[in-house]
Design a protein around this motif. Structure first.
Motif, mmCIF file in Angstrom:
data_model
loop_
_atom_site.group_PDB
_atom_site.id
_atom_site.type_symbol
_atom_site.label_atom_id
_atom_site.label_comp_id
_atom_site.label_asym_id
_atom_site.label_seq_id
_atom_site.Cartn_x
_atom_site.Cartn_y
_atom_site.Cartn_z
ATOM 1 N N SER A 56 0.830 -1.206 0.000
ATOM 2 C CA SER A 56 0.000 0.000 0.000
ATOM 3 C C SER A 56 0.864 1.255 0.000
ATOM 4 N N ASP A 57 0.401 2.268 -0.728
ATOM 5 C CA ASP A 57 1.059 3.562 -0.795
ATOM 6 C C ASP A 57 0.427 4.496 0.222
ATOM 7 N N GLU A 63 -2.073 9.890 5.821
ATOM 8 C CA GLU A 63 -1.972 8.482 5.412
ATOM 9 C C GLU A 63 -0.643 7.870 5.854
#
Length: 175
Positions: A56-57, A63
Motif C-alpha cells: 500500500s502507498d 496516510e
C-alpha cells in the motif's frame, strides 16, 4: 567541487547536506517506533510514498501516520523490525533535493541456529527480509528540510529498481 561558488554558498550546501543526512537518518527510527509525532515532523503535508507493486502507498501526511499506526505495522515492530540504511547520495538543487539510498529491512531469525558471540551473549541471528532502493524528494519549507516524496523499489534485479539506481549513478558524470 564548483570553485566559482562563494564561501557562504559552499557553507550553505554543507549545512543543507548535513540536515538532509540527519533527516534521512531519522526515517528508520520513525518507522521502527511508529510514533505519529515523529512521522508528522519529517514529512510534508502532501507527501507521496510509493512502495511499489503489492504494497500500500500513502498520499499525504495523514496516510503516512495511518500506515505506521496500523496494526500490521505494529505487529512488524513487535516482531523486531529494524530498518537499516546507508549514507544517501544527495543532489542539492536550491530549496529542493533528491537523495538515493538503500534500506534493508532486518528481523530476528526465530528459526536460526543459536550461536554465541564472546562477550555479546547468544542469538539465533537476524535475516534480511527485503533490500530496497529509495529515491527521496526533499523540500525546504520554512527553513527546514522535509520529505516530499519517496519511491521504494525492491533490489531484486528488476528493471525499475535498477533504473532508479542508475539515475543516481550519473551524479558525477556532469561534474
Amino acid at each position: 567541487m564548483n570553485d566559482s561558488k562563494s564561501l557562504e554558498d559552499r557553507l550553505r550546501d554543507i549545512e543543507d547536506r548535513l540536515a538532509i543526512y540527519n533527516l534521512l537518518a531519522s526515517h528508520p527510527l520513525s518507522a521502527d517506533t511508529g510514533e505519529p509525532d515523529f512521522i508528522e515532523s519529517i514529512y510534508t503535508e502532501t507527501v507521496v510514498f510509493d512502495r511499489g507493486a503489492g504494497l500500500s502507498d500513502a498520499h499525504g501526511r495523514d496516510e503516512m501516520v495511518d500506515l505506521v499506526e496500523s496494526a500490521a505495522h505494529h505487529t512488524a515492530i513487535a516482531g523486531g523490525l529494524a530498518h537499516f540504511g546507508n549514507l544517501p547520495l544527495v543532489e542539492l538543487h536550491g530549496d529542493t533535493a533528491v537523495a538515493t539510498s538503500y534500506i534493508a529491512l532486518i528481523t530476528p531469525d526465530g528459526k536460526g541456529q543459536e550461536r554465541e558471540l564472546a562477550n555479546h551473549g547468544t542469538s539465533t541471528g537476524f535475516r534480511i527480509h527485503r533490500l530496497v532502493a529509495n529515491r527521496w524528494s526533499l523540500v525546504r519549507e520554512d527553513g527546514r528540510w522535509s520529505i516530499a516524496a519517496r519511491t521504494v523499489l525492491p533490489m531484486d534485479g528488476s528493471g525499475p529498481a535498477l533504473e532508479m539506481v542508475r539515475q543516481a549513478a550519473t551524479y558525477y558524470a556532469d561534474r
